[in-house]
Design a protein around this motif. Structure first.
Motif, mmCIF file in Angstrom:
data_model
loop_
_atom_site.group_PDB
_atom_site.id
_atom_site.type_symbol
_atom_site.label_atom_id
_atom_site.label_comp_id
_atom_site.label_asym_id
_atom_site.label_seq_id
_atom_site.Cartn_x
_atom_site.Cartn_y
_atom_site.Cartn_z
ATOM 1 N N GLU A 117 0.750 -1.065 0.036
ATOM 2 C CA GLU A 117 -0.121 -0.053 -0.002
ATOM 3 C C GLU A 117 0.838 1.327 0.058
ATOM 4 O OE1 GLU A 117 -3.480 1.931 2.581
ATOM 5 O OE2 GLU A 117 -2.093 0.771 3.564
ATOM 6 N N GLN A 118 1.820 1.297 0.808
ATOM 7 C CA GLN A 118 2.820 2.527 0.651
ATOM 8 C C GLN A 118 3.453 2.709 -0.234
ATOM 9 O OE1 GLN A 118 5.373 1.590 4.214
ATOM 10 N NE2 GLN A 118 3.965 1.939 5.853
ATOM 11 N N GLN A 119 3.937 1.576 -1.073
ATOM 12 C CA GLN A 119 4.662 1.611 -2.284
ATOM 13 C C GLN A 119 3.711 1.948 -3.510
ATOM 14 O OE1 GLN A 119 6.472 -2.220 -2.528
ATOM 15 N NE2 GLN A 119 7.966 -1.831 -0.736
ATOM 16 N N CYS A 120 2.718 1.538 -3.611
ATOM 17 C CA CYS A 120 1.899 1.598 -4.758
ATOM 18 C C CYS A 120 0.925 2.805 -4.679
ATOM 19 C CB CYS A 120 1.041 0.466 -4.920
ATOM 20 S SG CYS A 120 1.895 -0.928 -5.535
ATOM 21 N N LEU A 121 0.381 3.079 -3.412
ATOM 22 C CA LEU A 121 -0.443 4.175 -3.212
ATOM 23 C C LEU A 121 0.009 5.432 -2.335
ATOM 24 C CD1 LEU A 121 -3.534 1.928 -2.608
ATOM 25 C CD2 LEU A 121 -2.946 2.682 -4.688
ATOM 26 N N GLY A 122 1.241 5.089 -1.713
ATOM 27 C CA GLY A 122 1.766 6.265 -0.849
ATOM 28 C C GLY A 122 0.836 6.492 0.442
ATOM 29 N N THR A 123 0.086 5.398 0.719
ATOM 30 C CA THR A 123 -0.793 5.690 1.961
ATOM 31 C C THR A 123 -0.391 4.725 2.911
ATOM 32 O OG1 THR A 123 -2.538 4.615 0.973
ATOM 33 C CG2 THR A 123 -2.673 6.927 0.642
ATOM 34 N N GLN A 124 -1.004 4.935 4.246
ATOM 35 C CA GLN A 124 -1.006 3.939 5.101
ATOM 36 C C GLN A 124 -2.350 3.816 5.886
ATOM 37 O OE1 GLN A 124 2.161 4.271 7.992
ATOM 38 N NE2 GLN A 124 1.680 2.403 9.032
ATOM 39 N N SER A 125 -3.142 3.025 5.811
ATOM 40 C CA SER A 125 -4.402 2.948 6.202
ATOM 41 C C SER A 125 -4.760 2.163 7.277
ATOM 42 C CB SER A 125 -5.661 2.670 5.009
ATOM 43 O OG SER A 125 -5.311 1.484 4.577
ATOM 44 N N LEU A 126 -3.476 1.252 7.779
ATOM 45 C CA LEU A 126 -3.614 0.356 8.775
ATOM 46 C C LEU A 126 -2.453 0.388 9.553
ATOM 47 C CD1 LEU A 126 -5.514 -1.997 10.016
ATOM 48 C CD2 LEU A 126 -4.084 -3.750 8.598
ATOM 49 N N SER A 127 -2.362 0.721 10.812
ATOM 50 C CA SER A 127 -1.199 0.847 11.683
ATOM 51 C C SER A 127 -0.735 -0.341 12.101
ATOM 52 C CB SER A 127 -1.583 2.338 12.721
ATOM 53 O OG SER A 127 -2.362 1.278 13.714
ATOM 54 N N GLU A 128 0.709 -0.485 12.640
ATOM 55 C CA GLU A 128 1.096 -1.528 13.222
ATOM 56 C C GLU A 128 0.619 -1.486 14.676
ATOM 57 O OE1 GLU A 128 3.564 -4.848 14.014
ATOM 58 O OE2 GLU A 128 3.511 -3.755 12.078
ATOM 59 N N GLU A 129 0.146 -0.467 15.434
ATOM 60 C CA GLU A 129 -0.478 -0.488 16.623
ATOM 61 C C GLU A 129 -1.855 -1.137 16.644
ATOM 62 O OE1 GLU A 129 -1.631 2.689 20.310
ATOM 63 O OE2 GLU A 129 -1.253 3.463 18.379
ATOM 64 N N ALA A 130 -2.537 -0.807 15.437
ATOM 65 C CA ALA A 130 -3.753 -1.643 15.421
ATOM 66 C C ALA A 130 -3.812 -3.029 15.165
ATOM 67 C CB ALA A 130 -4.619 -1.094 14.140
ATOM 68 N N LEU A 131 -2.652 -3.420 14.705
ATOM 69 C CA LEU A 131 -2.515 -4.963 14.363
ATOM 70 C C LEU A 131 -2.165 -5.432 15.570
ATOM 71 C CD1 LEU A 131 -0.184 -5.218 10.983
ATOM 72 C CD2 LEU A 131 -2.680 -5.644 11.508
ATOM 73 N N GLU A 132 -1.421 -4.856 16.282
ATOM 74 C CA GLU A 132 -0.841 -5.634 17.661
ATOM 75 C C GLU A 132 -2.326 -5.524 18.662
ATOM 76 O OE1 GLU A 132 1.884 -6.625 18.890
ATOM 77 O OE2 GLU A 132 3.065 -6.115 17.306
#
Length: 337
Positions: A278-293
């Motif tokens: 997502e970061q490479q193709c769209l330049g966005t981050q809609s899901l955080s590592e904190e949310a995953l944890e």
């Protein structure tokens, strides 16, 4: 029953008298053993004195002192704010509701809902993800389709993403697989990025060389590898799914697939790889590592966390309340630390 109803036991062991260091389950066991034996010989003294022994050591005072003292002072059974005796307190069901509300406010109800239902077994349905083009199923569902004579769905290509081959021995009777191109990728022996690249290249070649292809992605559960590969494809290509194209992101792709296939639940390694895409193709981050944890179920990690199904709906109350008060929030990451 005689022991539990005795005035001495009722006075010594109750919600208001519990003390993590001085009046705990070991003290209860000691008193019960003495009752059973009819003398003053209880459980070994080193068990009863263990908290004091630990706290008298320099390492114990330095590392465990603040935590144990915090747990002692904030014992949920000795709390006016949180109790399980009904009147004036908050039951563990209500406490779980409070945690759920906190998570909803922090991450949004839709994202919390996504992780709240973890598939417990391989789903037996074939899910249409993109009409007349892309489908997802478990190996069992694919096998059932291949051996059934009544199914209306026809596929031109099948991509199997699990190390184990689907059981299609009976498929020869139906002839369904005779004209199907079968692609096998062992996702467990490949990195997520390699698996995504292979699926991407294969789907691209199929769409260029075939007219109106219908593809089936299958894996053991129909919830992990196949879903992750589908999300990766959505992030890197245009689709006819307007729900994704209107605001393309990892979140929107996950929500869209979840709306089409309820058991969808990619594991942590795939989600982290999808975050990079997502970061490479769209330049966005809609899901955080904190949310995953905080939200994602992981069987090994959650053994420490005290859950049996997932960290949203089935939280072990006694562990949770102590952690929430001493550490600030019920995070698996904090328990591991």
């Amino acid at each position: 029953q005689e022991f539990l109803q005795s005035s001495e036991v009722v006075a010594k062991f109750n919600p208001s008298s519990y003390n993590l260091l001085r009046n705990n389950c070991n003290n209860f066991s000691d008193m019960f053993v003495k009752f059973l034996r009819g003398d003053e010989k209880g459980i070994p003294a080193n068990i009863i004195n263990m908290p004091n022994t630990v706290m008298q050591s320099p390492m114990g005072r330095m590392i465990l002192g603040p935590v144990l003292q915090g747990l002692e002072n904030t014992n949920p059974f000795n709390s006016e704010e949180i109790s399980n005796n009904g009147e004036g307190g908050v039951s563990w069901e209500d406490q779980n509701g409070i945690i759920r509300e906190d998570l909803d406010r922090k991450y949004g109800r839709k994202l919390v809902d996504f992780f709240a239902e973890r598939p417990l077994a391989a789903d037996q349905t074939i899910s249409c993800i993109v009409d007349n083009f892309l489908y997802i199923a478990s190996n069992k569902a694919m096998s059932a389709w291949a051996t059934s004579k009544d199914s209306d769905i026809e596929f031109s290509h099948i991509i199997c993403l699990s190390p184990d081959d689907p059981d299609i021995r009976s498929a020869q009777e139906t002839g369904k697989l005779d004209k199907i191109e079968f692609m096998k990728i062992d996702a467990k022996s490949s990195s997520p990025s390699d698996m995504f690249d292979v699926v991407e290249s294969y789907v691209e070649s199929v769409t260029e060389s075939s007219t109106n292809p219908t593809l089936l992605l299958c894996c053991a559960s129909g919830a992990n590898e196949s879903v992750a590969a589908c999300v990766s494809y959505f992030l890197q290509n245009s689709t006819s799914a307007s729900e994704i194209e209107e605001s393309k992101s990892l979140r929107s792709a996950l929500f869209y697939i979840k709306s089409r296939r309820k058991p969808a639940y990619p594991d942590l390694k795939f989600l982290r790889s999808l975050m990079l895409i997502e970061q490479q193709c769209l330049g966005t981050q809609s899901l955080s590592e904190e949310a995953l944890e905080d939200l994602h179920y992981d069987s090994e990690r959650n053994k420490l966390y005290g859950t049996t199904v997932n960290p949203v709906e089935n939280i072990k109350w006694d562990c949770l309340v102590s952690l929430r008060r001493v550490l600030g929030k019920p995070s698996p990451r904090l328990v591991e630390t």
